[in-house]
Design a protein around this motif. Sequence first.
Motif, short mmCIF file in Angstrom:
data_model
loop_
_atom_site.label_atom_id
_atom_site.label_comp_id
_atom_site.label_asym_id
_atom_site.label_seq_id
_atom_site.Cartn_x
_atom_site.Cartn_y
_atom_site.Cartn_z
N PHE A 11 6.04 10.16 -21.43
CA PHE A 11 6.95 9.77 -20.45
C PHE A 11 6.21 9.14 -19.22
CE2 PHE A 11 8.54 11.33 -16.27
CZ PHE A 11 9.91 10.59 -16.41
N LEU A 12 5.02 9.78 -19.09
CA LEU A 12 4.09 9.25 -17.93
C LEU A 12 3.58 8.05 -18.10
CD1 LEU A 12 2.07 12.52 -16.67
CD2 LEU A 12 4.06 11.40 -15.57
N PHE A 13 3.29 7.55 -19.42
CA PHE A 13 2.44 6.19 -19.81
C PHE A 13 3.85 5.27 -19.54
CE2 PHE A 13 2.25 3.26 -23.24
CZ PHE A 13 0.95 2.67 -22.74
N ILE A 14 4.95 5.79 -20.07
CA ILE A 14 6.02 4.63 -19.94
C ILE A 14 6.40 4.37 -18.39
CG2 ILE A 14 8.54 4.52 -20.37
CD1 ILE A 14 8.05 5.85 -23.06
N MET A 15 6.73 5.61 -17.83
CA MET A 15 6.69 5.37 -16.27
C MET A 15 5.62 4.47 -15.39
SD MET A 15 9.68 6.62 -15.74
CE MET A 15 9.72 6.44 -13.75
N PHE A 16 4.34 4.82 -15.88
CA PHE A 16 3.33 3.96 -15.33
C PHE A 16 3.43 2.48 -15.58
CE2 PHE A 16 -0.68 1.75 -15.72
CZ PHE A 16 -1.32 2.15 -14.68
N TRP A 17 3.82 2.22 -17.05
CA TRP A 17 3.96 0.83 -16.96
C TRP A 17 5.21 0.26 -16.79
CZ3 TRP A 17 -0.09 -1.83 -17.63
CH2 TRP A 17 -1.34 -1.46 -17.99
N LEU A 18 6.18 0.97 -16.65
CA LEU A 18 7.50 0.43 -15.99
C LEU A 18 7.38 0.25 -14.37
CD1 LEU A 18 10.60 -0.28 -16.64
CD2 LEU A 18 10.83 2.14 -15.91
N THR A 19 6.46 1.16 -13.69
CA THR A 19 6.21 0.75 -12.40
C THR A 19 5.62 -0.33 -12.09
OG1 THR A 19 6.23 3.30 -12.10
CG2 THR A 19 5.42 1.79 -10.39
N ILE A 20 4.50 -0.51 -13.12
CA ILE A 20 3.74 -2.08 -12.80
C ILE A 20 4.60 -3.05 -12.89
CG2 ILE A 20 1.72 -3.05 -13.81
CD1 ILE A 20 0.86 -0.73 -12.25
N LEU A 21 5.46 -3.00 -14.11
CA LEU A 21 6.05 -4.21 -14.42
C LEU A 21 7.31 -4.72 -13.50
CD1 LEU A 21 6.58 -3.67 -18.33
CD2 LEU A 21 5.18 -5.45 -17.14
N VAL A 22 7.93 -3.66 -12.83
CA VAL A 22 9.08 -3.86 -11.90
C VAL A 22 8.29 -4.30 -10.52
CG1 VAL A 22 10.51 -2.61 -10.43
CG2 VAL A 22 10.58 -2.15 -12.79
N SER A 23 7.00 -3.65 -10.42
CA SER A 23 6.38 -4.35 -9.33
C SER A 23 5.81 -5.84 -9.29
CB SER A 23 5.20 -3.47 -8.68
OG SER A 23 5.53 -2.16 -8.64
N ALA A 24 5.36 -6.13 -10.44
CA ALA A 24 5.00 -7.31 -10.66
C ALA A 24 6.22 -8.43 -10.55
CB ALA A 24 4.21 -7.54 -12.09
N ALA A 25 7.25 -8.16 -11.30
CA ALA A 25 8.37 -8.85 -11.27
C ALA A 25 9.06 -9.13 -9.93
CB ALA A 25 9.54 -8.23 -12.11
N LEU A 27 7.19 -9.03 -7.14
CA LEU A 27 6.19 -10.03 -6.26
C LEU A 27 6.49 -11.50 -6.85
CD1 LEU A 27 3.15 -7.72 -6.01
CD2 LEU A 27 4.30 -8.81 -4.25
N TRP A 28 6.47 -11.53 -8.25
CA TRP A 28 6.77 -13.08 -8.63
C TRP A 28 8.28 -13.54 -8.22
CZ3 TRP A 28 10.77 -14.45 -12.14
CH2 TRP A 28 10.41 -15.70 -12.71
N TRP A 29 9.20 -12.86 -8.11
CA TRP A 29 10.45 -13.35 -7.90
C TRP A 29 10.68 -13.62 -6.41
CZ3 TRP A 29 14.38 -14.36 -10.90
CH2 TRP A 29 15.88 -14.54 -10.26
N SER A 30 9.64 -12.83 -5.56
CA SER A 30 9.84 -13.17 -4.13
C SER A 30 9.00 -14.49 -3.73
CB SER A 30 9.28 -12.03 -3.22
OG SER A 30 7.84 -11.70 -3.56
N TYR A 31 7.85 -14.64 -4.50
CA TYR A 31 7.17 -15.99 -4.27
C TYR A 31 7.51 -17.07 -5.27
CZ TYR A 31 4.26 -13.41 -0.80
OH TYR A 31 4.01 -12.71 0.18
N LYS A 32 8.57 -17.13 -6.03
CA LYS A 32 9.05 -18.10 -6.82
C LYS A 32 9.57 -19.37 -6.01
CE LYS A 32 12.84 -17.89 -8.88
NZ LYS A 32 13.83 -17.67 -9.79
N VAL A 33 8.89 -20.70 -6.59
CA VAL A 33 8.90 -21.95 -5.83
C VAL A 33 10.56 -22.27 -6.29
CG1 VAL A 33 8.58 -24.13 -5.69
CG2 VAL A 33 6.88 -22.32 -5.84
#
Length: 57
Positions: A11-25, A27-33
Amino acid sequence: MPQLAPINWLFLFIMFWLTILVSAAMLWWSYKVEFYLDNKTKKMARTNINSLKSWRW
């Protein structure tokens, strides 16, 4: 410190990577051209990138 059961580690492993992926998405979406079709030249034109930045650091 108490030991965690394997299901809790999973559960901790999945929550960690889910948080990383959502944060990256986010950031990418906010700076998309954005592109749009210019009616005068009938070509793709880029919008003003400074108006797209939502975080002014």
